[in-house]
Design a protein around this motif. Structure first.
Motif, short mmCIF file in Angstrom:
data_model
loop_
_atom_site.label_atom_id
_atom_site.label_comp_id
_atom_site.label_asym_id
_atom_site.label_seq_id
_atom_site.Cartn_x
_atom_site.Cartn_y
_atom_site.Cartn_z
N VAL A 193 0.84 -1.21 0.00
CA VAL A 193 0.00 0.00 0.00
C VAL A 193 0.87 1.25 0.00
N VAL A 194 1.91 1.23 0.83
CA VAL A 194 2.82 2.37 0.92
C VAL A 194 3.67 2.49 -0.35
N LEU A 195 4.20 1.36 -0.82
CA LEU A 195 5.08 1.36 -1.99
C LEU A 195 4.38 1.92 -3.22
N LEU A 196 3.15 1.50 -3.45
CA LEU A 196 2.41 1.94 -4.63
C LEU A 196 1.99 3.41 -4.52
N ALA A 197 1.99 3.93 -3.31
CA ALA A 197 1.65 5.35 -3.14
C ALA A 197 2.82 6.26 -3.51
N ILE A 198 4.04 5.72 -3.50
CA ILE A 198 5.23 6.57 -3.71
C ILE A 198 5.23 7.29 -5.05
N PRO A 199 4.99 6.60 -6.20
CA PRO A 199 4.99 7.35 -7.48
C PRO A 199 3.92 8.43 -7.52
N ILE A 200 2.77 8.16 -6.91
CA ILE A 200 1.70 9.16 -6.88
C ILE A 200 2.14 10.38 -6.09
N PHE A 204 2.76 14.51 -7.34
CA PHE A 204 2.19 15.72 -6.76
C PHE A 204 3.26 16.66 -6.22
N VAL A 205 4.33 16.09 -5.73
CA VAL A 205 5.44 16.94 -5.27
C VAL A 205 6.03 17.69 -6.47
#
Length: 212
Positions: A193-200, A204-205
């Motif tokens: 869950v955390v890993l797949l959130a990283i590219p997202i 945004f950054v």
């Protein structure tokens, strides 16, 4: 194979080939900020069934074919279709948000919807393996993350008509719906869950910093 998957692939192929051979048709249904802001909202959906060329079409449909069975197996055909369409809409909405003042911005492709299915499938089967070039085994999550990182490159390069921004909107759509349907993943599959959130988060950054 899932009936709804066959229908989606067939409709996308027919729509795309019509666009290949009919410029007026292609222009009428592509994603175009100016037209959408003028009220032509159907482009938010129809652009997801157009593609730049046969290679673009094949890559998206083949990727969908690889990942869709996992989502269908877990959630059924109705929920699979829901994730596909919502991901497509999320992709268009994010594209509209990030490019709202660029009235000439154009894009096409099922990438947003497909990326939503990729993210959903990886969350459901984090240990799934893919055969890169049919030979090299790689974890599916690496493919998914690489797909989005390539999208960042495409967004920065701006050298094609492919809707790279839509990949992220689609990923968010598939990610959120899957987690809403299976909230236990926050506990049982926290790392993915955390890993797949990283590219997202990277997207945004970069957007906030004006790097896109």
């Amino acid at each position: 194979m899932s009936t709804i998957l066959i229908v989606i692939i067939a409709v996308t192929i027919l729509f795309s080939f019509k666009g290949f051979n009919d410029v007026a048709f292609f222009i009428k249904f592509e994603f175009h900020i100016g037209s959408i802001r003028a009220g032509d909202q159907i482009r938010m959906i129809s652009s997801g069934f157009l593609h730049a060329d046969v290679g673009h079409l094949f890559f998206n449909m083949f990727t969908l074919y690889m990942f869709a069975p996992v989502v269908v197996a877990y959630f059924g055909e109705v929920s699979f279709l829901l994730i596909y369409i919502v991901s497509l809409v999320f992709g268009s909405l994010l594209t509209l948000l990030l490019h709202k003042n660029d009235y000439n911005y154009r894009a096409i492709g099922a990438s947003g919807a497909v990326t939503g299915i990729i993210y959903s499938a990886i969350l459901l089967e984090p240990d799934m393996m893919l055969g890169l070039f049919y030979v090299i085994p790689i974890p599916a999550y690496l493919f998914g993350i690489g797909y989005l990182l390539y999208s960042i490159y495409g967004m920065k390069a701006k050298n094609d008509n492919i809707g790279h921004t839509a990949h992220f909107g689609g990923a968010i759509g598939g990610y959120l719906i899957t987690l809403l349907k299976e909230p236990d993943m926050f506990v049982n599959n926290t790392a993915m869950v955390v890993l797949l959130a990283i590219p997202i988060i990277i997207l945004f950054v970069m957007s906030k910093l004006g790097k896109l």
